[in-house]
Write an enzyme that holds these catalytic residues in place. Structure first.
Site, PDB file in Angstrom:
ATOM      1  N   TYR A 134       9.506  -5.333   1.660  1.00 52.07           N
ATOM      2  CA  TYR A 134       9.384  -5.010   3.082  1.00 52.07           C
ATOM      3  C   TYR A 134       8.569  -6.101   3.788  1.00 52.07           C
ATOM      4  O   TYR A 134       7.495  -5.855   4.315  1.00 52.07           O
ATOM      5  CB  TYR A 134       8.721  -3.635   3.221  1.00 52.07           C
ATOM      6  CG  TYR A 134       8.708  -3.054   4.611  1.00 52.07           C
ATOM      7  CD1 TYR A 134       9.715  -3.314   5.528  1.00 52.07           C
ATOM      8  CD2 TYR A 134       7.675  -2.212   4.995  1.00 52.07           C
ATOM      9  CE1 TYR A 134       9.694  -2.764   6.798  1.00 52.07           C
ATOM     10  CE2 TYR A 134       7.638  -1.647   6.260  1.00 52.07           C
ATOM     11  CZ  TYR A 134       8.648  -1.939   7.159  1.00 52.07           C
ATOM     12  OH  TYR A 134       8.615  -1.395   8.419  1.00 52.07           O
ATOM     13  N   ASP A 171      -2.428  -9.458  -6.456  1.00 51.08           N
ATOM     14  CA  ASP A 171      -1.556  -9.227  -5.311  1.00 51.08           C
ATOM     15  C   ASP A 171      -2.219  -8.183  -4.414  1.00 51.08           C
ATOM     16  O   ASP A 171      -2.262  -6.999  -4.737  1.00 51.08           O
ATOM     17  CB  ASP A 171      -0.181  -8.746  -5.783  1.00 51.08           C
ATOM     18  CG  ASP A 171       0.853  -8.694  -4.660  1.00 51.08           C
ATOM     19  OD1 ASP A 171       0.456  -8.797  -3.491  1.00 51.08           O
ATOM     20  OD2 ASP A 171       2.051  -8.558  -4.963  1.00 51.08           O
ATOM     21  N   GLY A 175       2.797  -3.737  -2.291  1.00 51.96           N
ATOM     22  CA  GLY A 175       4.075  -3.115  -1.965  1.00 51.96           C
ATOM     23  C   GLY A 175       4.680  -2.408  -3.161  1.00 51.96           C
ATOM     24  O   GLY A 175       3.988  -1.727  -3.926  1.00 51.96           O
ATOM     25  N   GLY A 177       5.965  -3.933  -5.692  1.00 49.94           N
ATOM     26  CA  GLY A 177       5.696  -4.655  -6.925  1.00 49.94           C
ATOM     27  C   GLY A 177       6.608  -5.790  -7.308  1.00 49.94           C
ATOM     28  O   GLY A 177       6.439  -6.352  -8.397  1.00 49.94           O
ATOM     29  N   THR A 195      -2.914  -1.382  -3.763  1.00 48.44           N
ATOM     30  CA  THR A 195      -2.245  -0.781  -2.607  1.00 48.44           C
ATOM     31  C   THR A 195      -2.988   0.479  -2.219  1.00 48.44           C
ATOM     32  O   THR A 195      -3.664   1.099  -3.060  1.00 48.44           O
ATOM     33  CB  THR A 195      -0.771  -0.458  -2.917  1.00 48.44           C
ATOM     34  OG1 THR A 195      -0.173   0.152  -1.761  1.00 48.44           O
ATOM     35  CG2 THR A 195      -0.645   0.501  -4.094  1.00 48.44           C
ATOM     36  N   GLU A 199       2.776   6.411  -2.491  1.00 52.26           N
ATOM     37  CA  GLU A 199       4.182   6.261  -2.858  1.00 52.26           C
ATOM     38  C   GLU A 199       4.408   4.941  -3.589  1.00 52.26           C
ATOM     39  O   GLU A 199       5.112   4.891  -4.599  1.00 52.26           O
ATOM     40  CB  GLU A 199       5.068   6.334  -1.607  1.00 52.26           C
ATOM     41  CG  GLU A 199       5.107   7.688  -0.925  1.00 52.26           C
ATOM     42  CD  GLU A 199       6.203   8.585  -1.455  1.00 52.26           C
ATOM     43  OE1 GLU A 199       7.151   8.062  -2.083  1.00 52.26           O
ATOM     44  OE2 GLU A 199       6.115   9.810  -1.260  1.00 52.26           O
ATOM     45  N   GLN A 200       3.839   3.850  -3.077  1.00 55.01           N
ATOM     46  CA  GLN A 200       4.011   2.549  -3.723  1.00 55.01           C
ATOM     47  C   GLN A 200       3.312   2.522  -5.082  1.00 55.01           C
ATOM     48  O   GLN A 200       3.864   2.003  -6.065  1.00 55.01           O
ATOM     49  CB  GLN A 200       3.465   1.446  -2.822  1.00 55.01           C
ATOM     50  CG  GLN A 200       4.293   1.225  -1.570  1.00 55.01           C
ATOM     51  CD  GLN A 200       3.699   0.179  -0.644  1.00 55.01           C
ATOM     52  OE1 GLN A 200       2.531  -0.196  -0.777  1.00 55.01           O
ATOM     53  NE2 GLN A 200       4.493  -0.282   0.306  1.00 55.01           N
ATOM     54  N   CYS A 357      11.397  -5.991  16.975  1.00 54.78           N
ATOM     55  CA  CYS A 357      10.795  -7.002  16.084  1.00 54.78           C
ATOM     56  C   CYS A 357      11.671  -8.242  16.009  1.00 54.78           C
ATOM     57  O   CYS A 357      11.178  -9.379  16.092  1.00 54.78           O
ATOM     58  CB  CYS A 357      10.602  -6.418  14.685  1.00 54.78           C
ATOM     59  SG  CYS A 357       9.128  -5.421  14.519  1.00 54.78           S
TER      60      CYS A 357
END
Length: 398
Positions: A134, A171, A175, A177, A195, A199-200, A357
């Site tokens: 994302y 990292d 996100g 991963g 994170t 959820e992630q 965007c």
């Protein structure tokens, strides 16, 4: 009557392409240069001009979500036109009086991240590619699929860092991963990700177990400021936009703290190449709570203040524009499913977000830039020239 007169004045110098507007009383008027309009803005209800003056994008965005305004034709083209016209309502300082303030404590950051990313993995799976990435992709050729371009981006970052097997990488804001798994499986690195999204975290942690990579990878559900170890490399993609203006200095100080001497970092994020990008009230209220877009000067100042040095800067604006355009096409293919999950107002909100965007990138209102940084004199542990980046990219592609 007064509302309509003020709208007429605002719209009369807000567009670089022909736009037709149908007002709430049924009367039509064309704005912008002469010619046939492909875009029609229709007011189903009167939207008070006093609210538009308070903040144009928030008021008009909500009006679109609530069907007080309908747009026939490309929203992206409409907004690009308004951003491109320098004295339009999208750019006027007189219409930017509302600047939100936010709490960016660790608990506040966690709440903000979860509001956006914990909508549900099932939602993002509908329109992201298989990598569940994302952030901006990297299109080496016009023919690249989104999945190919996302993997290009991951390799481009790891190649820029000039990593070696056995080294360590952190990292920040990992996100789902993809960066971590690629670093571990293809580059032989020991990877740790952090994170604030439950959820992630659940997704990445389960995948680590499924692929028997627990000796080489670890994911933590914690604030990035809690990480105390040092690493050979730090990567952070699409993260600093979430930390807030006041916390940007600390963010770059944390990057330095987590790097070994002469270690390097690749920081990838949305950045303005002009003053006054900052905060958009509609995006903050509905999409990115607490979000703040710094300009290049801000980030470079914080980088220098943190004691880091710059090895390379690379703008990737057109890559993010194309990425978001593909996301929006994917999203519209599944909007009936999204409607069943979250309702029509959410569908209109998310489609507006993606097209806005894309328009913001297309017009140059925002950019995305990769900052290659060193914890020590620039390029100490790096090749003498930048050729290694493209050489490694080509080798990876082959």
């Amino acid at each position: 009557m007064l509302d309509k007169k003020i709208y007429d004045e605002i719209f009369s110098h807000s567009f670089t392409i022909p736009i037709k507007v149908i007002f709430w009383d049924g009367k039509e008027k064309n704005y912008g240069p002469e010619g046939k309009s492909d875009i029609t803005v229709k007011f189903n209800d009167k939207v008070p001009i006093s609210e538009v003056v308070k903040h144009a994008t928030l008021t008009l965005g909500e009006a679109y979500m609530d069907k007080k305004i309908e747009i026939e034709g490309s929203i992206q083209k409409l907004i690009t036109s308004a951003y491109t016209q320098s004295d339009s309502f999208m750019s006027s300082l007189k219409l930017k009086k509302y600047i939100p303030k936010f709490n960016h404590s660790e608990e506040g950051n966690k709440k903000e991240i979860q509001e956006h990313y914990d909508i549900g993995n099932d939602f993002y799976k509908l329109w992201l590619d298989k990598t569940m990435t994302y952030s901006a992709a990297y299109f080496r050729t016009p023919e690249d699929t989104l999945e190919q371009a996302q993997m290009n981006k991951v390799h481009h970052i790891l190649n820029k860092l000039n990593t070696k097997p056995g080294e360590t990488i952190l990292d920040i804001g990992c996100g789902w991963g993809t960066m971590m798994f690629t670093a571990a499986k293809e580059y032989g690195l020991k990877a740790k990700g952090v994170t604030l999204s439950q959820e992630q975290y659940d997704y990445v942690n389960q995948k680590i177990q499924d692929e028997n990579l627990s000796d080489q990878m670890e994911v933590m559900l914690e604030d990035y400021r809690e990480v105390t170890e040092q690493f050979d490399h730090v990567v952070s993609v699409g993260m600093f936009e979430h930390v807030g203006k006041d916390n940007l200095p600390g963010y770059f100080e944390t990057v330095k703290k987590n790097l070994k001497p002469n270690g390097n970092a690749l920081i990838h994020g949305i950045t303005g190449q002009h003053y006054g990008v900052g905060v958009d009230a509609w995006l903050v209220k509905y999409i990115f709570p607490g979000g703040y877009i710094p300009d290049v000067k801000e980030n470079v100042g914080h980088i220098l203040d943190a004691g880091l040095q710059i090895d390379d800067l690379e703008p990737l604006r057109r890559h993010y524009q194309k990425t978001v355009e593909i996301w929006d096409r994917n999203f519209n293919k599944v909007k009936d499913q999204v409607n069943e999950m979250y309702g029509e107002r959410f569908v209109r909100m998310w489609d507006l977000y993606l097209q806005a965007c894309a328009a913001s990138f297309e017009s140059g209102n925002i950019d995305v830039i990769q900052y290659l940084l060193t914890n020590g004199p620039s390029g100490t542990a790096m090749p003498m020239t930048r050729e290694y980046m493209t050489d490694l990219d080509k080798k990876t592609a082959e």
